[in-house]
Design a protein around this motif. Structure first.
Motif, PDB file in Angstrom:
ATOM      1  N   ILE A 143      22.160 -10.679 -31.620  1.00 19.39           N
ATOM      2  CA  ILE A 143      22.454 -12.148 -31.727  1.00 19.39           C
ATOM      3  C   ILE A 143      21.705 -12.764 -32.842  1.00 19.39           C
ATOM      4  N   LEU A 144      20.535 -12.305 -33.011  1.00 18.89           N
ATOM      5  CA  LEU A 144      19.717 -13.187 -34.147  1.00 18.89           C
ATOM      6  C   LEU A 144      20.104 -12.460 -35.380  1.00 18.89           C
ATOM      7  N   ARG A 145      20.724 -11.421 -35.589  1.00 19.04           N
ATOM      8  CA  ARG A 145      21.009 -10.796 -36.790  1.00 19.04           C
ATOM      9  C   ARG A 145      22.365 -11.685 -37.052  1.00 19.04           C
ATOM     10  N   TYR A 146      23.496 -11.727 -36.127  1.00 21.49           N
ATOM     11  CA  TYR A 146      24.715 -12.457 -36.622  1.00 21.49           C
ATOM     12  C   TYR A 146      24.229 -13.866 -36.827  1.00 21.49           C
ATOM     13  N   GLN A 147      23.253 -14.523 -36.254  1.00 21.99           N
ATOM     14  CA  GLN A 147      22.643 -15.659 -36.599  1.00 21.99           C
ATOM     15  C   GLN A 147      22.248 -15.851 -38.036  1.00 21.99           C
ATOM     16  N   ILE A 164      11.898 -10.501 -34.234  1.00 18.49           N
ATOM     17  CA  ILE A 164      13.157 -10.041 -34.192  1.00 18.49           C
ATOM     18  C   ILE A 164      14.123 -11.022 -35.116  1.00 18.49           C
ATOM     19  N   GLY A 165      13.654 -12.160 -35.030  1.00 18.16           N
ATOM     20  CA  GLY A 165      14.388 -13.159 -36.014  1.00 18.16           C
ATOM     21  C   GLY A 165      14.255 -12.678 -37.401  1.00 18.16           C
ATOM     22  N   GLY A 166      13.060 -12.318 -38.067  1.00 14.07           N
ATOM     23  CA  GLY A 166      12.996 -11.796 -39.169  1.00 14.07           C
ATOM     24  C   GLY A 166      13.555 -10.531 -39.754  1.00 14.07           C
ATOM     25  N   GLY A 167      13.786  -9.730 -38.552  1.00 14.14           N
ATOM     26  CA  GLY A 167      14.433  -8.564 -38.773  1.00 14.14           C
ATOM     27  C   GLY A 167      13.396  -7.470 -38.881  1.00 14.14           C
ATOM     28  N   PRO A 168      13.744  -6.266 -38.172  1.00 15.21           N
ATOM     29  CA  PRO A 168      13.053  -5.200 -38.166  1.00 15.21           C
ATOM     30  C   PRO A 168      12.703  -4.417 -39.570  1.00 15.21           C
ATOM     31  N   PRO A 169      11.602  -3.614 -39.972  1.00 22.14           N
ATOM     32  CA  PRO A 169      11.861  -3.045 -41.020  1.00 22.14           C
ATOM     33  C   PRO A 169      12.986  -1.967 -41.293  1.00 22.14           C
ATOM     34  N   ALA A 170      13.357  -1.507 -42.442  1.00 17.20           N
ATOM     35  CA  ALA A 170      14.539  -0.827 -42.605  1.00 17.20           C
ATOM     36  C   ALA A 170      14.224   0.523 -41.972  1.00 17.20           C
ATOM     37  N   ALA A 171      15.260   1.160 -41.043  1.00 15.77           N
ATOM     38  CA  ALA A 171      15.156   2.455 -40.661  1.00 15.77           C
ATOM     39  C   ALA A 171      14.189   2.331 -39.366  1.00 15.77           C
ATOM     40  N   ASP A 209      23.584 -17.583 -29.077  1.00 15.54           N
ATOM     41  CA  ASP A 209      22.674 -17.967 -30.207  1.00 15.54           C
ATOM     42  C   ASP A 209      21.521 -17.450 -29.874  1.00 15.54           C
ATOM     43  N   GLY A 210      20.908 -16.931 -28.581  1.00  8.37           N
ATOM     44  CA  GLY A 210      19.581 -16.579 -28.481  1.00  8.37           C
ATOM     45  C   GLY A 210      18.807 -17.883 -27.911  1.00  8.37           C
ATOM     46  N   THR A 211      19.569 -18.745 -27.627  1.00  8.76           N
ATOM     47  CA  THR A 211      18.689 -19.965 -26.833  1.00  8.76           C
ATOM     48  C   THR A 211      19.221 -20.275 -25.416  1.00  8.76           C
TER      49      THR A 211
END
Length: 256
Positions: A201-205, A158-165, A46-48
């Motif tokens: 991991i954070l994407r799956y969370q 990273i938790g917020g997600g990188p920009p598309a592409a 879980d990244g922790t």
């Protein structure tokens, strides 16, 4: 006995830690295993990193990049203090990659300081008083360097997600003003693994958070979480939990 996801057995709850610990820890949680025979539990990454009180002693549950199966005695209450992102390495004085996949006694990690931390805990008649005693002891024995605020910012990015592409490593390097080599070294020290592993991991969370109480289809949730498609989600779910999302939902619903 078949192993089950940790959240599928016993009772789990969490709350924020006491205010005097919040620079270092984000939450305290309790997992009470059933009094009857407890099955082996699968702990998903879980990244922790956690400082845990179990069987009357502290241990460090290091970062995971693969699911871990643990056998915990029936009736045990595991109390966990979840480190803030990128705070464990400074608090423990050990790079996170040296803790990767490990469950270590506090004495193994901290030596004499760890023995003193363990010895400071006295029996308490109820769980709330025990948690308060643990929080005080942790605070009394905390003499450490400052948390790495740059890597905490990296975790949030990273938790917020990188920009598309956007390629992950170059995007992070620009955002944090770091070379690729420095970026990878700092991630290993702070999280135990590189940016791409933390991103998975954070994407799956993210997907798990979105899927709670949602009527949206799995395919749409997968896209919203940042997966290329539903098949990508299923592969990553198997890799991180040992189950597909559908299998996990059935287990959690009690349909084993």
């Amino acid at each position: 006995m078949q192993a089950v996801p940790a959240q599928a057995t016993g009772h789990y709850h969490e709350r924020p830690v006491a205010p005097f610990l919040r620079d270092w820890f984000s939450a305290v949680w309790v997992h009470q295993l059933p009094e009857a025979a407890a099955p082996p539990v699968v702990v998903a990454p879980d990244g922790t990193i956690d400082l845990q009180w179990i069987d009357g002693h502290f241990r460090v549950a290091g970062p995971d990049k693969d699911p871990q199966t643990e056998m915990i005695t029936a009736g045990t209450a595991v109390i966990g203090f979840r480190f803030q992102p990128a705070a464990a390495a400074a608090w423990l004085g050990v790079p996170a990659n040296e803790l990767l996949g490990q469950r270590l006694t506090i004495e193994t990690v901290l030596g004499r300081k760890g023995r003193l931390l363990d010895a400071d805990i006295r029996h308490r008649p109820n769980l709330a008083e025990l948690i308060a005693s643990l929080e005080k002891s942790i605070a009394d024995h905390a003499h450490c360097d400052a948390a790495d605020h740059t890597m905490q910012a990296a975790f949030r990015l990273i938790g917020g997600g990188p920009p598309a592409a956007a390629p992950l490593i170059p995007w992070l390097g620009r955002a944090l003003a770091m070379s690729e080599r420095t970026l990878r070294r700092r991630f290993d020290e702070s999280f135990g693994y590189g940016p791409k592993t933390l991103d998975r991991i954070l994407r799956y969370q993210r997907f798990r958070r979105l899927s709670r109480n949602s009527e949206t289809t799995t395919a749409m949730l997968a896209a919203e979480a940042g997966y290329a498609d539903q098949a990508h989600l299923v592969r990553e779910s198997r890799r991180l939990t040992g189950s597909t999302p559908a299998q996990l939902e059935r287990i959690l619903a009690g349909e084993r």
